[in-house]
Each structure stands twice: as C-alpha cells, then as structure tokens.
Enzyme design. Structure first.
Site, short mmCIF file in Angstrom:
data_model
loop_
_atom_site.label_atom_id
_atom_site.label_comp_id
_atom_site.label_asym_id
_atom_site.label_seq_id
_atom_site.Cartn_x
_atom_site.Cartn_y
_atom_site.Cartn_z
N GLY A 56 0.82 -1.20 0.00
CA GLY A 56 0.00 0.00 0.00
C GLY A 56 0.85 1.24 0.00
N THR A 59 -0.40 9.23 0.55
CA THR A 59 0.27 10.53 0.57
C THR A 59 1.24 10.64 1.74
OG1 THR A 59 -1.72 11.51 -0.41
CG2 THR A 59 -0.12 13.01 0.57
N PHE A 60 0.86 10.04 2.87
CA PHE A 60 1.64 10.24 4.08
C PHE A 60 2.37 8.99 4.56
CE2 PHE A 60 -2.09 13.05 4.19
CZ PHE A 60 -1.46 14.28 4.13
N SER A 61 2.20 7.87 3.89
CA SER A 61 2.84 6.65 4.37
C SER A 61 2.86 5.60 3.28
CB SER A 61 2.09 6.10 5.60
OG SER A 61 0.77 5.73 5.24
N SER A 62 3.68 4.58 3.51
CA SER A 62 3.71 3.38 2.68
C SER A 62 3.58 2.17 3.60
CB SER A 62 5.01 3.29 1.88
OG SER A 62 5.14 4.38 0.99
N ASP A 168 -11.38 10.26 7.85
CA ASP A 168 -11.09 9.68 6.54
C ASP A 168 -11.75 8.31 6.42
OD1 ASP A 168 -10.06 9.67 3.99
OD2 ASP A 168 -8.08 8.94 4.58
#
Length: 494
Positions: A56, A59-62, A168
């Site tokens: 996955g 925008t703010f993480s993987s 979210d």
C-alpha cells in the site's frame, strides 16, 4: 492497504479471481529498492522481519508486508506502516495514541510495536488479508452489506466514545475479510479530537475547536453556533466605519451600472459589505477576501456538507456522513458513488441526490449561505439505488423501462456535465467564484467487475433506506450518531 496476499518465497498473489489471490507476480525491482531503502533507514526492521512486499502507498505513508518468526517457531504476517519523514512528531504520536487507546477491539485495528530511527517511524500492526471493495461490490449480498455497515458503525461508536474523529472514513480504511468475517478500521493519520477527547495528544494538535479566523463582514455566517459579539466598542466602531465605506463604494458602483444598463439593483442586506448576497455571482469585494480556514481533511467523495462548506465547527457527524456514502454505494452497486475534482462540484453532486433546497436550508443552520443556479428536487433513495443496480420494477413486474433508467442516470450525470442548461452549480456565498468549478466526467461510476447478482437484493427492507436517509442527513446537528444507528430496526437481531 491494498488487497494482497504474500507468499513466503517473495512472490505476492493478488487479483479479483480469488479471496486468496489466484495470480502470482514477482516483486518488482522498484518495490525491492523501496524495501532496501527502508531497511537502511530503519536497520532494526531487518533483525525482526523478512519484508516480503509493498502492499500500500498513500500521501503520508507506505505499507509493507513483513513476516516474523515467533518464539514458538511459527511465522506470522504483519503490516509495517512507514510514515513519511516529514510527518510532524505530534501527529505521529497522536496516531499511535489512538491505536493504543482505542485499537485492538470493536473492529478497530491495534498496534503491535513501533520502530523509530532519526526521523523514520514504522508502526507495526497485525496483517489482515482482504480485498478492495471495488473488486467485490458486485458479488456482495444484502446480508453482507447489512453486516458490513453494522460493524463499521460499531467501530465508529467505539472511537467516538474516545472523542476521536477519524476524518477519513472510506472502504479502503475499513478492511473486510469475507472468508473469516473480520473487520478492521485503520489509518488514524488524519484523526482529530472533539472538545472532550480522551486522547491527550489530539488536544495538542488543536483539535477542531480553535477559534476560526474572522472574515470581515460575514456576521454570524462563519460559525455553526452563532455567539454574541464580544468586540470592544472602539474596535466595533472602526469596523462599522470601514464597513460603511465599503458598502458606499459598492452601492456607488451599483448606481453606475444601473444608469448604463437600466437594471434595478438588489437591496443590500444590513450588515453585509457587498451587493452579491443571494445572487448567482460573487463580487470583487468577496473575491478579494482571504479564504476562511477550516479543517477539510479527508477523501473527495466522502466529505460531509459541513466540510465542503468550510464550517469551522466539525464533529463526529462527519464520520457518520462518510458511512452513509459507503452505504449508498453498497445499496446502489456503484463505487465510487461521488467523484468530484473540487468542493463546489462535490456539493453540486450531493444536491443532485439530496435536493438543492434541502442543502441550502441545512447550510443555513450551520452558518453558511449557499446559492444554486438551478433547483433540484431530492431523489427517492430506494428508486435511485434500485435503478442504478438494475433492480427497479415497473407496475407490470418487469424491469425498469430503459428510458426511466437513462433519465435517472442522465439526471445524476448532469451534476458533473459542463453546460448551463444541464448543470446545477452551487456558490458558497463570500467564498469561491462559480467559474472556479471544474467538471468531472461522471457522478456515478459503473462497476469495474461484472459479477453474478445475488437474489436477496429483491428483498431489501425499507429500514435500509430509512437508515441511509438518517446517515445522509444534511444537517450535522440532527444527523444520526453511530450509537443511535446501531439501535436502528435494520440491525434488529444483531
């Protein structure tokens, strides 16, 4: 997190053909490089995990899939969420506190461990196998939809009891394993707190109760709960003097225009500084004002009306609205249901379903003036969903006539098709210009996967659409809460 099951030999399996994944694929070179960079940035990970794949990216993480050997010799899979190095430390700590305080029960994902080295942080969570909603929406039975929404509302009730606003809520953040019947709410990276939140670090982030930046001339139009003026007398006199000068200039401009075009001018409402109030345009005075600051985090298509209109006083009701949009997608078989490029187009799409008058009336209750260039009546939710799903029946017992289905779809598409004749476009008074709206190609997207229809869709009870109506209440003050929704007759017996 994307749907993915990973084999221990370094290959991953994914695809719509099977819950376990029917198609094997090798990890790409790019993913291998990302894994190597991650292990270099946080060397401790390599001592505990065999990182198998990247499952996955946002925008703010993987998110990576890691395999660990437990003390008893068995192997267990974990999800490793690597936060971007620029994330604020308080934001990272707040997400961890949400996971530790509310996670691990009531369908909320918990946290197992956390690694940190310099500005790199990796949150370790249990791995949950699942598939994306867009891949399975065509094969879901109504019984599954009922359970899915029930468990989503349970998770919302749980986090709302802690004073956590997720901000979210969407299918990608509420994972569902069909085989085991397990659910998990994930990703608290955008969470904020209510006024009485139990998560201390959410208070440090300022929550949602900070004082909004005043917009000159908009008296009682920028707060959900109008408060009496506390302006000092001298400051108030100065403001009134400036307001009078701007109003005079605006009226003078209006007289000049009137003398040349012979068109009567609309009277200026007392207390406002321009003459575009309740018109389908925005004047230069309003365009020159600074944009109002209000939280608007979240995913397009799932934002509540009070978020789209920049209401500064937002609460847990915004999560409930997002749950309503999910239920609307599940009942209609269309995902994503709303797809807009900007907030004004998104508001127009909501008006297409819920009605323009109703939207304008609701906005007024939380201090926002909305203008729509075309009146749109609210749609019957059952008729809408059954038509889009292809289950609508005529009086003769046959399927819905093609002309009716086309008319319904055209009506929906009209909210995003360019042109003055077939588009109703809202204006947030004193906010944006009508010309700033960008159109999208379609409000309702068709299924991406044609799957066999399930028979129980012919027996959807009225309670489902009644709950949908309550979840999609345009007024956040009267919108049903997650706790109240769990007591709805639709969930009787659960």
């Amino acid at each position: 997190m994307d749907a993915s099951a990973v084999c221990t030999d370094g290959t991953s399996t994914t695809g719509p053909g099977s819950q376990d994944g029917a198609h094997r694929r090798k990890v790409s070179k790019d993913v291998q490089m990302d894994i190597e960079h991650l292990c270099k940035a946080v060397p401790q990970l390599a001592t505990a995990f065999n990182i198998l794949d990247k499952i996955g990216e946002g925008t703010f993480s993987s998110v990576y899939l890691g395999e660990a050997r437990m003390r008893d010799g068995r192997k267990e899979l974990f999800a490793l969420k690597h936060l971007i190095p620029t994330s604020h430390p308080t934001r990272i700590a707040a997400e961890l506190q949400c996971l530790t305080a509310a996670g691990g029960r009531e369908n909320v994902m918990g946290v197992t461990y956390c690694f940190r080295r310099d500005d790199h942080v990796v949150i370790v969570m249990p791995y949950m196998e699942h598939r994306a909603l867009v891949e399975i929406i065509g094969s879901l039975s109504f019984a599954e939809v009922r359970l899915y929404v029930y468990h989503l509302l349970k998770a919302l009730r749980h986090i709302h009891q802690f004073g956590i606003i997720h901000r979210d809520i969407k299918p990608n953040n509420f994972l569902y394993n069909r085989r085991s019947g397990v659910y998990a709410l994930v990703d608290f990276g955008l969470a904020q707190g209510t006024a009485d939140t139990k998560i201390e670090l959410l208070k440090d982030l300022g929550g949602l109760r900070r004082t909004p930046r005043p917009v000159f001339g908009e008296r009682n139009l920028n707060s959900c709960t109008p408060a009496p003026s506390t302006t000092a007398p001298d400051a108030r006199k100065a403001e009134e003097a400036l307001s009078w000068r701007l109003s005079s200039a605006s009226r003078a401009a209006g007289r000049t225009l009137s003398s040349s075009s012979q068109k009567p001018q609309r009277a200026v409402q007392p207390g406002l500084t321009c003459d575009c109030f309740l018109t389908d345009r925005v004047c230069n005075i309003c365009m020159s004002r600074k944009q109002q600051v209000a939280p608007r985090a979240g995913t397009p298509g799932f934002r509540a009306p009070e978020v789209l209109t920049k209401c500064p006083d937002q609460g847990t009701a915004i999560d409930v609205w997002s749950a309503g949009v999910i239920l609307l997608s599940l009942l209609s078989g269309r995902y994503p249901f709303f797809k807009a490029g900007d907030d004004l187009t998104a508001l127009a799409q909501i008006m297409t379903v819920r009605g323009s008058r109703e939207t304008i009336r609701a906005a007024k209750t939380f201090g926002k003036a909305v203008v729509c260039s075309q009146e749109l009546p609210p749609q019957d939710l059952r008729t809408l969903c059954e038509t889009l799903r292809g289950r609508r029946r005529s009086s003769t017992g046959e399927g819905v006539p093609p002309a009716m289905a086309d008319a319904c779809r055209n009506r929906m598409d009209g909210a995003s098709a360019r042109g003055p004749a077939d588009a109703a476009e809202p204006s947030l008074q004193k906010q944006e210009s009508l010309s700033s709206c960008e159109r999208t190609e379609s409000l309702v997207k068709p299924n991406l996967e044609a799957e066999e229809e399930v028979e129980d869709w012919d027996r959807v009870p009225d309670e489902a659409y009644h709950l949908l109506d309550r979840l999609l209440d345009l007024n956040p003050n009267t919108r049903i809460s997650a706790a109240e929704a769990l007591q709805h007759p639709l969930f009787k017996g659960l």
